[in-house]
Design an enzyme around this catalytic site. Structure first.
Site, PDB file in Angstrom:
ATOM      1  N   ALA A 186     -17.110 -64.583  -6.127  1.00  0.00           N
ATOM      2  CA  ALA A 186     -16.143 -63.606  -6.612  1.00  0.00           C
ATOM      3  C   ALA A 186     -15.221 -64.234  -7.657  1.00  0.00           C
ATOM      4  O   ALA A 186     -15.008 -63.664  -8.729  1.00  0.00           O
ATOM      5  CB  ALA A 186     -15.327 -63.056  -5.438  1.00  0.00           C
ATOM      6  N   GLY A 187     -14.702 -65.414  -7.377  1.00  0.00           N
ATOM      7  CA  GLY A 187     -13.738 -66.040  -8.282  1.00  0.00           C
ATOM      8  C   GLY A 187     -14.358 -66.465  -9.600  1.00  0.00           C
ATOM      9  O   GLY A 187     -13.802 -66.190 -10.668  1.00  0.00           O
ATOM     10  N   ARG A 222     -26.703 -58.004  12.827  1.00  0.00           N
ATOM     11  CA  ARG A 222     -26.204 -59.267  13.360  1.00  0.00           C
ATOM     12  C   ARG A 222     -25.344 -59.130  14.604  1.00  0.00           C
ATOM     13  O   ARG A 222     -25.461 -59.921  15.531  1.00  0.00           O
ATOM     14  CB  ARG A 222     -25.410 -59.981  12.262  1.00  0.00           C
ATOM     15  CG  ARG A 222     -26.319 -60.397  11.139  1.00  0.00           C
ATOM     16  CD  ARG A 222     -25.559 -60.978   9.990  1.00  0.00           C
ATOM     17  NE  ARG A 222     -26.516 -61.436   8.982  1.00  0.00           N
ATOM     18  CZ  ARG A 222     -26.184 -61.982   7.840  1.00  0.00           C
ATOM     19  NH1 ARG A 222     -24.908 -62.126   7.525  1.00  0.00           N
ATOM     20  NH2 ARG A 222     -27.101 -62.382   6.991  1.00  0.00           N
ATOM     21  N   ARG A 278     -20.880 -56.893   8.879  1.00  0.00           N
ATOM     22  CA  ARG A 278     -21.514 -56.964   7.570  1.00  0.00           C
ATOM     23  C   ARG A 278     -23.020 -57.081   7.715  1.00  0.00           C
ATOM     24  O   ARG A 278     -23.496 -57.889   8.512  1.00  0.00           O
ATOM     25  CB  ARG A 278     -20.976 -58.151   6.789  1.00  0.00           C
ATOM     26  CG  ARG A 278     -21.593 -58.298   5.412  1.00  0.00           C
ATOM     27  CD  ARG A 278     -20.968 -59.425   4.631  1.00  0.00           C
ATOM     28  NE  ARG A 278     -21.210 -60.722   5.241  1.00  0.00           N
ATOM     29  CZ  ARG A 278     -22.361 -61.386   5.162  1.00  0.00           C
ATOM     30  NH1 ARG A 278     -23.380 -60.859   4.523  1.00  0.00           N
ATOM     31  NH2 ARG A 278     -22.491 -62.563   5.738  1.00  0.00           N
ATOM     32  N   LEU A 318     -23.046 -61.614  -0.766  1.00  0.00           N
ATOM     33  CA  LEU A 318     -23.260 -62.041  -2.148  1.00  0.00           C
ATOM     34  C   LEU A 318     -23.091 -60.842  -3.069  1.00  0.00           C
ATOM     35  O   LEU A 318     -22.495 -60.924  -4.135  1.00  0.00           O
ATOM     36  CB  LEU A 318     -24.663 -62.631  -2.297  1.00  0.00           C
ATOM     37  CG  LEU A 318     -25.013 -63.791  -1.354  1.00  0.00           C
ATOM     38  CD1 LEU A 318     -26.409 -64.310  -1.641  1.00  0.00           C
ATOM     39  CD2 LEU A 318     -24.012 -64.913  -1.504  1.00  0.00           C
TER      40      LEU A 318
END
Lengths: 249, 637
Positions: free
Chosen positions: B44-45, B331, B436, B442
């Site tokens: 993201a950064g 998950r 998630r 990603l």
């Protein structure tokens, strides 16, 4: 397990530095090498002594942060393995182990076992990319890439930039790292456009940063945790030669 | 506190497109007058910093690692989802959107998730254009595979190193800008404070981790891309440096912290081997495409070698309980199922905390070479850590903390409730709800950085003139003093216990009481214990060295100090949410071992506001309104 550790201690970049010996009785074969150092540091802190500075982050062999020379070999000599993935079951009870930082002039020691590898970043900044800006990229499947090329590019792309190749080389050559980058991008149609300019710029920066020449002794390949082969260096030399002949920069 | 999500009006499928037109623009010549501080250089950064610089903004990017290429996104193995429908197997933006909302147990914002699914298509194009060597078919087209919580093959991958390749793509884009001089990069630099001037985010205070200097940087906006806080558990699959400090400091300056108790537990990690362990290692979820999960039917057989348990005596519990998703159950569900069989005493390996992930059938069907080609690096890693060969005997796996869905609250523009403070990637709370799905972390990191933030940040700048205070402003001086005082305080205690030993104890406490299953009793006990532990920490933590210079113990102690406070917020959030949803499983609220949501009372985002030292934080709720889908009970059977 009882181990004797001879560890390089160095306060700061300009300091001379020296080995110090630690008797380390609290080791277990299931420990990773870095966990063994964690345990040593716990003890040193409680004794009011400076713990040993060493770099690590992901501890699963992919981030490339760890940088220990163990018994003279970067990452400790287990084939295809980073120091963080090396486990004590590979050592014997009673062993004496020497631990040093990467040794290379372009990688000055920051403290103890930590080194400054920003020279690698500067090499990438001089050309290790595809000049594409965000937005407006064509559909991903509009340009097929033969599987063989994609696989070979991936073989090169998996370099983790740890710098073990430099540390193992008697000339502190960064050729394996740079050639991995150049091969990865040059093998793909997206990266071909800038191939000549890229190799000329990256090699120029590599030299300016003080990395030495390659004499093909293969010590880099031997210690590379991702087993990047020397053939990429040959590929880079060919690309470099062609780019020089074409006279492009 | 007013939580205005700023979701645009109009039909779901058109919200983002319409909003992009409605948002204001900054003229290219004016862009260079704005300075942006990006903290963090992961997916993201780095993607945000590179893209903002491409647009013409002046960017400074900070990371605590020695190089931006080492951010923890690099460790993601499996893949990235995109609604490309290259396989013609029925995928669409709407289906990816639906799978993600359902995967998150209907606790994510509809509009955000829809936008994520739309943008996913562009992400793959962008990454391929950057030279990311995704796996290809022989014809040269992109290959895909399936991931948990989905019945399609929409996951793009680069061997078992997808995160690495996507991060290198973003790092290279960032490097290009650094080379051009449009991004100033500050590696080995850690953010310690957020600075507000007139209520807006205008800067940060950092510590240079090499010389120890505490410094300030001013900007017109601050972007936090500092990842998740899973290391509050001490043992997690996160890199050892991952921490909550930046987001928690922002929380203490007034940014709301949303859903802090939403943690994802990943089902396929290598089990813990001893007390010395510093982190857990994930085996990619993609292994569940070919590996079958089982334990012996009878606990008497759980200590026998796997090969001597007859097939009829094996319980393939995921295939039994979730026949339509089988081993690819999401998950949270797969993790709980594993915990359940281990709680019944049927777990395998040391301590009975493990289940088998068995490739024998796949090896018989496809041959060992095919399996090696697909997952070879993972098998090698497993062998290095455990000393066992998973081609010959099944892997042993156990759930572990992996990702945190909670984070700073942001609106549709990815801006927190503090004007000018943007939060992207895992550091914000958005898009994943209470769980998630695999291969979507990603996706969100890159969506935020490449395709969302550049638009919404421009809109913010278009409405606010460049106005950057000098770092001599009293607010900066005050924040620097606070940061220095905290560092000094850490160095001044009596020194009986190491930061690591405190971290380990806190982590064990949170794992036991706020881990895979939570109960009122356990959470109340944790909330009693945490303040005691914190007090002990500040009195007796041993930190060597000084504020000056390279001091890794001080770095760690500072991060543990923030975890100590954050853990309390996390437990409080878990205690207040009287329902089970996704990764948040309250034992009081279940139906035959499955999550029992309470949509009447909890179909909202819980956002916590800091109320001052010693004060209980204030809980605010942002209702989740579903316009286009019906909230359904989640079933993977």
């Amino acid at each position: 397990m009882h181990l004797t550790l001879k560890i390089w201690r160095q306060k700061e970049p300009g300091d001379t530095g020296a080995f110090e010996t630690y008797s380390h009785p609290g080791a277990h074969p299931d420990m990773s090498f870095l966990e063994m150092l964690d345990v040593l540091n716990e003890r040193l802190i409680l004794e009011g002594k400076e713990p040993v500075a060493f770099d690590s982050d992901c501890r699963e062999g992919i981030c490339g942060t760890c940088s220990l020379v163990i018994n003279g070999v970067p990452h400790g000599g287990q084939k295809g393995t980073t120091a963080c993935q090396l486990h004590l079951r590979k050592f014997k009870d009673g062993d004496t182990i020497t631990i040093e930082p990467w040794r290379a002039r372009p990688f000055p020691v920051t403290k103890d076992l930590c080194v400054d590898r920003t020279a690698f970043d500067r090499i990438v900044q001089s050309g290790g990319f595809v000049s594409v800006s965000t937005g407006g990229a064509p559909d991903a499947n509009c340009l097929p890439v033969p599987k063989e090329d994609a696989d070979l590019a991936m073989d090169a792309a998996q370099c983790i930039g740890c710098g073990a190749c430099v540390a193992a080389c008697k000339n502190a050559s960064a050729m394996l790292f740079v050639s991995a980058k150049i091969s990865h991008l040059g093998l793909l149609p997206q990266g071909k456009v800038e191939r000549d300019r890229r190799v000329l710029n990256m090699v120029k920066t590599m030299d300016a940063e003080g990395f030495g020449a390659c004499t093909v002794t293969g010590s880099c390949e031997a210690v590379c945790p991702k087993e990047i082969p020397l053939t990429f260096i040959a590929r880079m030399n060919r690309d470099y030669g062609l780019a020089l002949i074409k006279g492009r920069s | 506190m007013k939580l205005d999500s700023k979701i645009p009006s109009g039909p779901l499928a058109q919200k983002w497109e319409r909003h992009k037109f409605e948002m204001k623009l900054v003229n290219p010549a004016n862009k260079r007058r704005f300075d942006v501080l990006v903290v963090g250089s992961g997916l993201a950064g780095a993607s945000a910093a590179a893209t903002l610089a491409e647009l013409g903004y002046q960017v400074a990017c900070f990371c605590f690692q020695d190089s931006p290429r080492r951010a923890h996104s690099i460790a993601a193995q499996g893949g990235i989802n995109a609604a490309k429908n290259y396989r013609n197997d029925g995928d669409s933006v709407h289906r990816l959107f639906y799978d993600t909302i359902k995967g998150g147990d209907f606790r994510a914002r509809e509009a955000n998730v829809y936008r994520l699914a739309q943008v996913s298509v562009q992400i793959i194009d962008q990454c391929v254009a950057q030279g990311v060597p995704f796996a290809r078919e022989y014809g040269g087209l992109l290959d895909t595979r399936s991931f948990g919580g989905s019945q399609l093959q929409r996951t793009f991958y680069a061997r078992g190193q997808t995160g690495q390749q996507l991060l290198l793509g973003a790092y290279q884009a960032l490097s290009r800008q650094i080379g051009l001089g449009t991004v100033k990069m500050f590696p080995r630099t850690e953010m310690l404070e957020l600075v507000l001037v007139d209520g807006a985010a205008k800067g940060i205070v950092v510590r240079d981790l090499v010389n120890g200097e505490v410094r300030s940087y001013a900007g017109d906006a601050v972007v936090l891309a500092t990842g998740g806080y899973g290391n509050v558990f001490y043992l997690s699959t996160n890199a050892v440096g991952c921490n909550v400090t930046a987001t928690f400091r922002a929380y203490k300056k007034g940014a709301a912290f949303a859903n802090p108790s939403f943690t994802q537990i990943h089902p396929t990690c290598i089990p813990v081997s001893g007390d010395h362990q510093s982190k857990l290692t994930l085996m990619s979820e993609s292994l569940r495409n070919d590996g079958r999960v089982w334990v012996p039917r009878n606990k008497t057989e759980s200590s026998k070698p796997a090969s001597s348990v007859a097939d009829a005596d094996r319980d393939y519990f995921l295939e039994r309980k979730y026949p339509s998703f089988g081993n690819l159950a999401p998950r949270d569900i797969a993790s709980r199922a594993a915990k359940e069989v281990c709680d019944e005493g049927r777990g395998v390996g040391p301590g009975g905390l493990g289940v088998y992930l068995d490739f024998a059938d796949a090896i018989r069907r496809l041959g060992e070479n095919k399996i090696r080609e697909r997952y070879g690096n993972l098998f090698d890693m497993y062998e290095r850590i455990t000393g066992e060969n998973a081609y010959r005997q099944p892997m042993r796996i156990y759930p572990a903390v992996h990702y945190t869905m909670g984070g700073l609250w942001v609106d549709y523009h990815l801006m927190s409730n503090i004007p000018g403070l943007f939060v992207v990637g895992e550091a914000n709370f958005s898009d994943h709800g209470a769980n998630r799905l695999g291969a979507s972390a990603l996706m969100q990191g890159l969506a935020d950085g490449y395709f969302v933030l550049p638009y919404t940040l421009s809109h913010y700048f278009a409405s606010n003139k460049p106005n950057r205070p000098a770092t001599t402003h009293p607010e900066f001086k005050k924040a620097e003093e606070e940061a220095r005082a905290r560092l000094k305080r850490l160095l001044s205690s009596s020194g009986k216990r190491t930061p690591r030993s405190f971290h380990r104890e806190l982590g064990q406490l949170i794992w036991n009481h706020c881990g895979m299953a939570r109960s009122r009793e356990g959470l109340t006990a944790a909330l009693r214990r945490i303040p005691e532990l914190r007090e002990e920490f500040w009195k007796t933590v041993a930190v060597t060295g000084g504020v000056e210079g390279f001091n890794q113990t001080l770095e760690h102690a500072g991060r543990v100090a923030d975890f100590m406070e954050f853990a309390e917020l996390m437990c409080l959030d878990a205690l207040t949410r009287e329902e089970s949803c996704g990764g948040h499983f309250r034992v009081e609220h279940q139906e035959e071992g499955e999550c029992k949501r309470n949509d009447e009372q909890f179909a909202h985002v819980a956002a916590w506001e800091y109320a001052g030292p010693g004060q209980a934080p204030v809980r605010h709720a942002e209702p989740l309104v579903y316009e286009e889908i019906k909230m359904a009970s989640r079933s993977y059977k």
